[in-house]
Scaffold this motif. Structure first.
Motif, PDB file in Angstrom:
ATOM      1  N   ALA A 154       1.004  -1.398  -0.288  1.00 19.18           N
ATOM      2  CA  ALA A 154       0.179  -0.019  -0.101  1.00 19.18           C
ATOM      3  C   ALA A 154       0.723   1.160   0.018  1.00 19.18           C
ATOM      4  N   ARG A 155       1.958   1.033   0.873  1.00 19.58           N
ATOM      5  CA  ARG A 155       2.798   2.262   0.828  1.00 19.58           C
ATOM      6  C   ARG A 155       3.567   2.731  -0.476  1.00 19.58           C
ATOM      7  N   ARG A 156       3.774   1.589  -1.245  1.00 16.92           N
ATOM      8  CA  ARG A 156       4.559   1.782  -2.469  1.00 16.92           C
ATOM      9  C   ARG A 156       3.713   2.000  -3.561  1.00 16.92           C
ATOM     10  N   ALA A 174       3.106   5.658  -3.060  1.00 17.64           N
ATOM     11  CA  ALA A 174       4.387   6.525  -3.461  1.00 17.64           C
ATOM     12  C   ALA A 174       4.534   6.637  -5.115  1.00 17.64           C
ATOM     13  N   GLU A 175       3.980   5.539  -5.762  1.00 19.80           N
ATOM     14  CA  GLU A 175       4.137   5.542  -7.208  1.00 19.80           C
ATOM     15  C   GLU A 175       3.097   6.480  -7.676  1.00 19.80           C
ATOM     16  N   ALA A 176       1.802   6.475  -7.085  1.00 22.38           N
ATOM     17  CA  ALA A 176       0.826   7.181  -7.297  1.00 22.38           C
ATOM     18  C   ALA A 176       1.150   8.735  -7.304  1.00 22.38           C
ATOM     19  N   LEU A 177       1.739   8.843  -6.305  1.00 17.07           N
ATOM     20  CA  LEU A 177       2.380  10.362  -6.078  1.00 17.07           C
ATOM     21  C   LEU A 177       3.312  10.916  -6.867  1.00 17.07           C
ATOM     22  N   VAL A 198       3.188  13.729  -9.789  1.00 15.70           N
ATOM     23  CA  VAL A 198       4.035  14.980  -9.937  1.00 15.70           C
ATOM     24  C   VAL A 198       4.518  15.026 -11.368  1.00 15.70           C
ATOM     25  N   ARG A 199       4.742  13.700 -12.002  1.00 12.00           N
ATOM     26  CA  ARG A 199       5.427  13.700 -13.184  1.00 12.00           C
ATOM     27  C   ARG A 199       4.276  14.303 -14.228  1.00 12.00           C
TER      28      ARG A 199
END
Length: 349
Positions: free
Chosen positions: A292-294, A297-300, A304-305
């Motif tokens: 879930a954390r990963r 983080a990937e969604a964030l 940003v990109r």
């Protein structure tokens, strides 16, 4: 602030739902004068009454016509109703016959069984930690089978019936209240018929064991519906990962009741088996939280990109639009001199 209040309320709803499910053995014990099948039949009958009142208050009836026009979904509801009746009946029998600890084991291993069914029936792929957890759970069942002298049939039946129920519910894709109403409607006629048959034979405890006992039997509908309503309220307010952690409250409470209140025995072999199950669940929880954390983080990073790419496209578009037709500086413009660069015109000296 509003979001935090909603999450806090959702957490309380979730604790309430799983807490009630965990403490329900205390209620089934009060109905010991009735057999497990009679209690189950009352639960089916009164549950339909409770959800019917709830649907009437909410005016949610449109789904009934849609459901009647979908034979596949009706079959799934019938399967769900059948397996949950097996689950309920066996659990009630277990509580009133000194098997609370073994019943709690069924709900401890249920996540492992659900994962195994996902692999075998849905072709899902497991992460390494999940494979280790499933293998550890399988080892736990072997240890418990040696300790009991036979496989823990109560635990396995509860786990597999509830996992099958979850699979059927997933395929049916209905709301919690509507699904419970449909399942109760499927079970209502045979349950009522059984209760009437008991009455004709003079074996019903509803009328023969006093008004207090009859009231408790009627309350089985509320005992079924209230935790489900709390669960539904929690599900829309807190992340699924939080609900996944809260679900372990139920077997923890059941296990504690079995040891501390019902005084059931826990020989070393049973402790060893439970310890392996808990190791498997810790692995699953750790893997779920890490994933879930990963994912967050990937969604964030993706967000940003995407924002940066959008900003760059906006800048490029602005420069591309600055031409002669846009009234901006064009190629060949002598911006340093404040006017057009004309090769035939020289600046005044």
């Amino acid at each position: 602030m509003q979001g935090k209040n909603e999450q806090r309320a959702g957490l309380l709803y979730g604790i309430g739902a799983y807490g009630m499910w965990g403490l329900v053995p205390l209620f089934w014990q009060l109905l010991g004068a009735s057999g497990a099948v009679e209690i189950l039949a009352h639960r089916m009958v009164w549950s339909l009454g409770v959800v019917g009142v709830a649907l009437l208050a909410l005016r949610r009836w449109a789904w009934i016509r849609e459901l009647l026009g979908q034979p596949r979904k009706l079959r799934l509801i019938a399967v769900a109703a059948t397996v949950i009746s097996v689950n309920w009946g066996l659990y009630i029998w277990s509580v009133n016959n000194g098997h609370v600890v073994e019943a709690s084991l069924g709900y401890f291993i249920n996540p492992l069984v659900t994962i195994a069914m996902g692999v075998l029936l849905l072709g899902e792929r497991l992460r390494p930690a999940q494979w280790v957890a499933v293998a550890t759970g399988f080892a736990a069942v072997l240890v418990l089978a040696i300790g009991y002298g036979q496989p823990p049939w109560i635990s396995l039946t509860l786990a597999f019936s509830f996992a099958t129920y979850g699979l059927a519910k997933k395929k049916a894709d209905m709301g919690g209240l509507e699904s419970l109403a449909a399942e109760s409607a499927v079970l209502f006629v045979p349950a009522l018929g059984f209760l009437l048959w008991l009455g004709v034979r003079g074996e019903s405890t509803f009328a023969s064991s006093g008004a207090g006992h009859a009231t408790l039997l009627a309350t089985t509908g509320l005992v079924t519906a209230v935790p489900l309503v709390c669960f539904g309220a929690a599900a829309i307010r807190v992340p699924l990962s939080v609900l996944g952690l809260l679900q372990f409250l139920t077997p923890v409470f059941q296990f504690g009741l079995g040891i501390l209140y019902f005084k059931e025995e826990m020989p070393p072999g049973r402790w060893a088996g439970f310890a392996l199950v808990w190791v498997a669940l810790i692995l699953l929880t750790w893997d779920a939280l890490r994933t879930a954390r990963r994912t967050r983080a990937e969604a964030l990073r993706l967000a940003v990109r995407t924002a940066e790419a959008g900003a760059r496209r906006g800048t490029d578009s602005a420069w591309a639009s600055e031409g002669p037709d846009a009234g901006g500086p064009a190629a060949g413009t002598d911006t340093g001199r404040g006017g057009p660069a004309d090769p035939e015109r020289t600046p005044a000296s």
